[in-house]
Design a protein around this motif. Structure first.
Motif, PDB file in Angstrom:
ATOM      1  N   VAL A  16       0.912  -1.776  -0.143  1.00  0.00           N
ATOM      2  CA  VAL A  16       0.247   0.438   0.202  1.00  0.00           C
ATOM      3  C   VAL A  16       0.795   1.014   0.063  1.00  0.00           C
ATOM      4  O   VAL A  16       0.999   2.341  -0.678  1.00  0.00           O
ATOM      5  CB  VAL A  16      -1.336  -0.261   1.309  1.00  0.00           C
ATOM      6  CG1 VAL A  16      -1.851   1.196   1.148  1.00  0.00           C
ATOM      7  CG2 VAL A  16      -2.225  -1.291   1.453  1.00  0.00           C
ATOM      8  N   GLN A  17       2.135   1.279   0.922  1.00  0.00           N
ATOM      9  CA  GLN A  17       3.156   2.615   1.327  1.00  0.00           C
ATOM     10  C   GLN A  17       3.621   2.840  -0.538  1.00  0.00           C
ATOM     11  O   GLN A  17       3.404   3.546  -0.742  1.00  0.00           O
ATOM     12  CB  GLN A  17       4.072   2.269   2.179  1.00  0.00           C
ATOM     13  CG  GLN A  17       4.207   3.554   2.016  1.00  0.00           C
ATOM     14  CD  GLN A  17       5.357   3.666   1.552  1.00  0.00           C
ATOM     15  OE1 GLN A  17       6.809   2.575   1.192  1.00  0.00           O
ATOM     16  NE2 GLN A  17       6.286   4.396   1.501  1.00  0.00           N
ATOM     17  N   GLU A  18       3.808   1.755  -0.801  1.00  0.00           N
ATOM     18  CA  GLU A  18       4.794   1.209  -2.272  1.00  0.00           C
ATOM     19  C   GLU A  18       3.584   2.204  -3.970  1.00  0.00           C
ATOM     20  O   GLU A  18       3.924   2.849  -4.163  1.00  0.00           O
ATOM     21  CB  GLU A  18       4.700   0.355  -2.963  1.00  0.00           C
ATOM     22  CG  GLU A  18       5.949   0.472  -4.417  1.00  0.00           C
ATOM     23  CD  GLU A  18       6.341  -1.212  -4.317  1.00  0.00           C
ATOM     24  OE1 GLU A  18       6.598  -1.606  -5.528  1.00  0.00           O
ATOM     25  OE2 GLU A  18       6.928  -1.947  -3.279  1.00  0.00           O
ATOM     26  N   LYS A  19       2.061   1.551  -3.346  1.00  0.00           N
ATOM     27  CA  LYS A  19       1.437   2.219  -4.165  1.00  0.00           C
ATOM     28  C   LYS A  19       1.336   3.431  -4.241  1.00  0.00           C
ATOM     29  O   LYS A  19       0.963   4.492  -4.874  1.00  0.00           O
ATOM     30  CB  LYS A  19       0.169   1.681  -4.377  1.00  0.00           C
ATOM     31  CG  LYS A  19      -1.001   1.804  -5.161  1.00  0.00           C
ATOM     32  CD  LYS A  19      -2.644   1.128  -4.658  1.00  0.00           C
ATOM     33  CE  LYS A  19      -3.119   1.540  -5.934  1.00  0.00           C
ATOM     34  NZ  LYS A  19      -4.719  -0.032  -6.035  1.00  0.00           N
ATOM     35  N   TYR A  20       0.691   4.152  -3.092  1.00  0.00           N
ATOM     36  CA  TYR A  20      -0.022   5.686  -1.966  1.00  0.00           C
ATOM     37  C   TYR A  20       1.386   6.512  -2.266  1.00  0.00           C
ATOM     38  O   TYR A  20       1.465   7.913  -2.177  1.00  0.00           O
ATOM     39  CB  TYR A  20      -0.418   5.577  -1.697  1.00  0.00           C
ATOM     40  CG  TYR A  20      -1.927   4.040  -1.699  1.00  0.00           C
ATOM     41  CD1 TYR A  20      -2.916   5.230  -3.112  1.00  0.00           C
ATOM     42  CD2 TYR A  20      -2.327   3.781  -1.209  1.00  0.00           C
ATOM     43  CE1 TYR A  20      -4.088   4.673  -3.205  1.00  0.00           C
ATOM     44  CE2 TYR A  20      -3.488   3.086  -1.764  1.00  0.00           C
ATOM     45  CZ  TYR A  20      -4.673   3.723  -2.410  1.00  0.00           C
ATOM     46  OH  TYR A  20      -5.287   2.759  -3.346  1.00  0.00           O
ATOM     47  N   GLY A  21       2.907   6.261  -2.199  1.00  0.00           N
ATOM     48  CA  GLY A  21       3.753   6.893  -1.813  1.00  0.00           C
ATOM     49  C   GLY A  21       3.992   8.033  -0.361  1.00  0.00           C
ATOM     50  O   GLY A  21       4.836   7.972  -0.274  1.00  0.00           O
ATOM     51  N   LYS A  27      -4.638   5.544   3.141  1.00  0.00           N
ATOM     52  CA  LYS A  27      -5.112   3.667   3.247  1.00  0.00           C
ATOM     53  C   LYS A  27      -3.908   2.756   3.673  1.00  0.00           C
ATOM     54  O   LYS A  27      -3.833   2.007   4.198  1.00  0.00           O
ATOM     55  CB  LYS A  27      -5.126   3.904   1.280  1.00  0.00           C
ATOM     56  CG  LYS A  27      -6.418   3.638   0.127  1.00  0.00           C
ATOM     57  CD  LYS A  27      -7.113   3.172   1.265  1.00  0.00           C
ATOM     58  CE  LYS A  27      -8.388   3.088   0.076  1.00  0.00           C
ATOM     59  NZ  LYS A  27      -9.149   2.724  -0.060  1.00  0.00           N
ATOM     60  N   VAL A  28      -2.733   3.880   4.102  1.00  0.00           N
ATOM     61  CA  VAL A  28      -1.198   3.276   4.727  1.00  0.00           C
ATOM     62  C   VAL A  28      -1.879   3.483   5.612  1.00  0.00           C
ATOM     63  O   VAL A  28      -1.492   2.771   6.704  1.00  0.00           O
ATOM     64  CB  VAL A  28      -0.286   4.626   3.721  1.00  0.00           C
ATOM     65  CG1 VAL A  28       1.153   4.012   4.745  1.00  0.00           C
ATOM     66  CG2 VAL A  28      -0.279   4.924   2.534  1.00  0.00           C
ATOM     67  N   ILE A  29      -2.045   4.507   6.324  1.00  0.00           N
ATOM     68  CA  ILE A  29      -2.402   5.030   7.855  1.00  0.00           C
ATOM     69  C   ILE A  29      -3.580   3.611   8.381  1.00  0.00           C
ATOM     70  O   ILE A  29      -3.442   2.836   9.091  1.00  0.00           O
ATOM     71  CB  ILE A  29      -3.383   5.776   8.349  1.00  0.00           C
ATOM     72  CG1 ILE A  29      -1.677   7.385   7.999  1.00  0.00           C
ATOM     73  CG2 ILE A  29      -3.898   6.367   8.917  1.00  0.00           C
ATOM     74  CD1 ILE A  29      -2.028   8.590   7.961  1.00  0.00           C
TER      75      ILE A  29
END
Length: 49
Positions: A16-21, A27-29
């Motif tokens: 998710v972090q890779e996708k949203y940066g 979403k990452v949170i």
């Protein structure tokens, strides 16, 4: 509670972090909170045994 669930949630967090940066992206949170919850559950189960 299984360590496998924790590892899957951790892997999902990385995805998710890779996708949203951004670490502040909602979403990452959200995924980070899920992982935290699983880690807390795992630690509680581990300390009871």
């Amino acid at each position: 509670m299984s360590l496998l669930r924790v590892e899957r949630a951790r892997k999902r967090l990385y995805q998710v972090q890779e996708k949203y940066g951004f670490l502040t992206h909602p979403k990452v949170i959200e995924q980070s909170r899920k992982l935290d919850h699983l880690l807390n559950q795992y630690q509680t189960c581990k300390s009871k045994s």
